[in-house]
Write a protein that holds these residues in place. Sequence first.
Motif, PDB file in Angstrom:
ATOM      1  N   LEU A  46      10.351   5.579  -4.955  1.00 34.55           N
ATOM      2  CA  LEU A  46       9.346   5.101  -4.660  1.00 34.55           C
ATOM      3  C   LEU A  46       9.191   3.511  -4.994  1.00 34.55           C
ATOM      4  CD1 LEU A  46       6.191   5.091  -4.067  1.00 34.55           C
ATOM      5  CD2 LEU A  46       6.026   5.621  -6.157  1.00 34.55           C
ATOM      6  N   ARG A  47       9.624   3.138  -6.168  1.00 36.28           N
ATOM      7  CA  ARG A  47       9.928   1.538  -6.188  1.00 36.28           C
ATOM      8  C   ARG A  47      10.771   0.848  -5.451  1.00 36.28           C
ATOM      9  NH1 ARG A  47       8.332  -0.895 -10.899  1.00 36.28           N
ATOM     10  NH2 ARG A  47       7.413   0.446 -12.734  1.00 36.28           N
ATOM     11  N   SER A  74       2.744  -1.957   3.752  1.00 38.27           N
ATOM     12  CA  SER A  74       2.508  -0.569   3.229  1.00 38.27           C
ATOM     13  C   SER A  74       4.066   0.113   3.339  1.00 38.27           C
ATOM     14  CB  SER A  74       1.504   0.146   4.162  1.00 38.27           C
ATOM     15  OG  SER A  74       1.806   0.351   5.599  1.00 38.27           O
ATOM     16  N   LEU A  75       4.008   1.244   2.515  1.00 41.75           N
ATOM     17  CA  LEU A  75       5.292   1.993   2.451  1.00 41.75           C
ATOM     18  C   LEU A  75       5.211   3.184   3.370  1.00 41.75           C
ATOM     19  CD1 LEU A  75       7.794   2.603   0.963  1.00 41.75           C
ATOM     20  CD2 LEU A  75       6.612   3.937  -0.843  1.00 41.75           C
ATOM     21  N   ASP A  76       6.378   3.337   4.178  1.00 40.32           N
ATOM     22  CA  ASP A  76       6.507   4.236   5.077  1.00 40.32           C
ATOM     23  C   ASP A  76       7.589   4.948   4.899  1.00 40.32           C
ATOM     24  OD1 ASP A  76       7.983   2.833   7.002  1.00 40.32           O
ATOM     25  OD2 ASP A  76       6.015   1.984   7.833  1.00 40.32           O
ATOM     26  N   ALA A 101       3.354   9.087   1.709  1.00 37.39           N
ATOM     27  CA  ALA A 101       4.781   8.456   1.099  1.00 37.39           C
ATOM     28  C   ALA A 101       5.117   9.139  -0.008  1.00 37.39           C
ATOM     29  CB  ALA A 101       4.404   7.172   1.049  1.00 37.39           C
ATOM     30  N   LEU A 102       4.120   9.534  -1.103  1.00 31.91           N
ATOM     31  CA  LEU A 102       4.305  10.065  -2.250  1.00 31.91           C
ATOM     32  C   LEU A 102       4.804  11.603  -1.862  1.00 31.91           C
ATOM     33  CD1 LEU A 102       1.321   8.918  -4.528  1.00 31.91           C
ATOM     34  CD2 LEU A 102       3.658   7.976  -4.378  1.00 31.91           C
ATOM     35  N   GLU A 129       0.884  -1.122  -0.002  1.00 30.50           N
ATOM     36  CA  GLU A 129       0.056   0.142   0.080  1.00 30.50           C
ATOM     37  C   GLU A 129       0.961   1.339   0.112  1.00 30.50           C
ATOM     38  OE1 GLU A 129      -3.634   2.280   2.552  1.00 30.50           O
ATOM     39  OE2 GLU A 129      -2.323   0.371   3.626  1.00 30.50           O
ATOM     40  N   THR A 130       0.677   1.914  -0.786  1.00 34.50           N
ATOM     41  CA  THR A 130       1.246   3.428  -0.890  1.00 34.50           C
ATOM     42  C   THR A 130       0.262   4.726  -0.682  1.00 34.50           C
ATOM     43  OG1 THR A 130       2.750   2.422  -2.496  1.00 34.50           O
ATOM     44  CG2 THR A 130       2.860   4.747  -2.436  1.00 34.50           C
ATOM     45  N   LYS A 131       0.534   5.250   0.288  1.00 36.35           N
ATOM     46  CA  LYS A 131      -0.557   6.465   0.539  1.00 36.35           C
ATOM     47  C   LYS A 131       0.173   7.610   0.177  1.00 36.35           C
ATOM     48  CE  LYS A 131      -2.076   3.975   4.755  1.00 36.35           C
ATOM     49  NZ  LYS A 131      -2.248   4.231   6.607  1.00 36.35           N
ATOM     50  N   ARG A 184       9.214   0.630  -1.924  1.00 34.01           N
ATOM     51  CA  ARG A 184       8.244  -0.629  -1.847  1.00 34.01           C
ATOM     52  C   ARG A 184       8.969  -2.159  -2.267  1.00 34.01           C
ATOM     53  NH1 ARG A 184       4.439   1.587  -6.954  1.00 34.01           N
ATOM     54  NH2 ARG A 184       2.854   2.924  -5.633  1.00 34.01           N
ATOM     55  N   CYS A 237       8.744  11.584  -0.857  1.00 36.72           N
ATOM     56  CA  CYS A 237       9.345  11.475  -2.069  1.00 36.72           C
ATOM     57  C   CYS A 237       9.657  12.623  -2.905  1.00 36.72           C
ATOM     58  CB  CYS A 237       8.615  10.227  -3.103  1.00 36.72           C
ATOM     59  SG  CYS A 237       8.713   8.581  -2.343  1.00 36.72           S
TER      60      CYS A 237
END
Length: 334
Positions: A279-280, A293-295, A256-257, A251-253, A283, A260
Amino acid sequence: MKHAFPFSAIVGQDDMKLAMILTAVDPKLGGVLVFGDRGTGKSTAVRALAALLPPIQAVQGCPVNSADPADVPDWARLETHQMVERPTPVVDLPLGVTEDRVTGALDIERALTQGEKAFQPGLLAQANRGYLYIDEVNLLEDHIVDLLLDVAQSGENVVEREGLSIRHAARFVLVGSGNPEEGELRPQLLDRFGLSVEVRSPTDIDDRIEVIRRRDAFETDVETFMATWGVEDTKLRDHILTARAGLAGIETKTDALRDCAELCVALGSDGLRGELTLLRAGRAWAAFQGDTSLDRRHLRRVAPLALSHRLRRDPLDEAGSATRVARTVSEVLG
């Protein structure tokens, strides 16, 4: 049978090993650039990781390692479409290589002896679904590097010359290594590699002793050494395969974006390739850690790998790029 040194037995060089693992979890990351001293295990790590990964299923005799008979190029002219197992390909690209050798060209022998216009595949065909390794990438001719990076991004090799019109899959992880004392890569080429790592010879005496001990054991009794470290490599292989399976579910909220984007703006990174790679990589690391999920924890760990080679030169800042990234990560992400 010649064995590759086990990946798990490599002493230290944690960032280099992490970068290699991330490309195994997500081959679309864009490859790895490893710069540093000679004899620090750069080529060893590439071959060790490829040997660790499970073999690929490919059509027997297919020059591009096709995974499906329907994907075999017409010019291959295979008599059977039987599936076989092959080790993950690792192809070395030597200095001074010609463009024809890289992309493929007209098969002169068949043209002269049989009067047929046929395609002779090159190194890109051999590397499909595997790794293409370039030692001393900073000494490679610029037009060859441009060609490689374009193909690595598109995943397809196109040859339009000598009356030939050929296309074939060329999806591989590009790994370049070199010694910065012998010259640097152009900034636009640096930016095209997904991850970058700087490696140094270990200064800790105990670490150096352990490197010597393991290498000597490997060369003295390779079967015993492989049996000992094969267990660890098997565990790591299973871990990578589990991460691959879980990658799509990370999951990428929006937070997180935003992290980045803010980090790349603070670093002055040109374009958006930095954000996308960060981002990649985040993940892939989250999947490898078994998270869902990504944090910020994941972004902090991979940011130096994904961004340190994308910084503009600052003549007033004597700190290395990795130090600048770490400082900015601390300021932006806490």
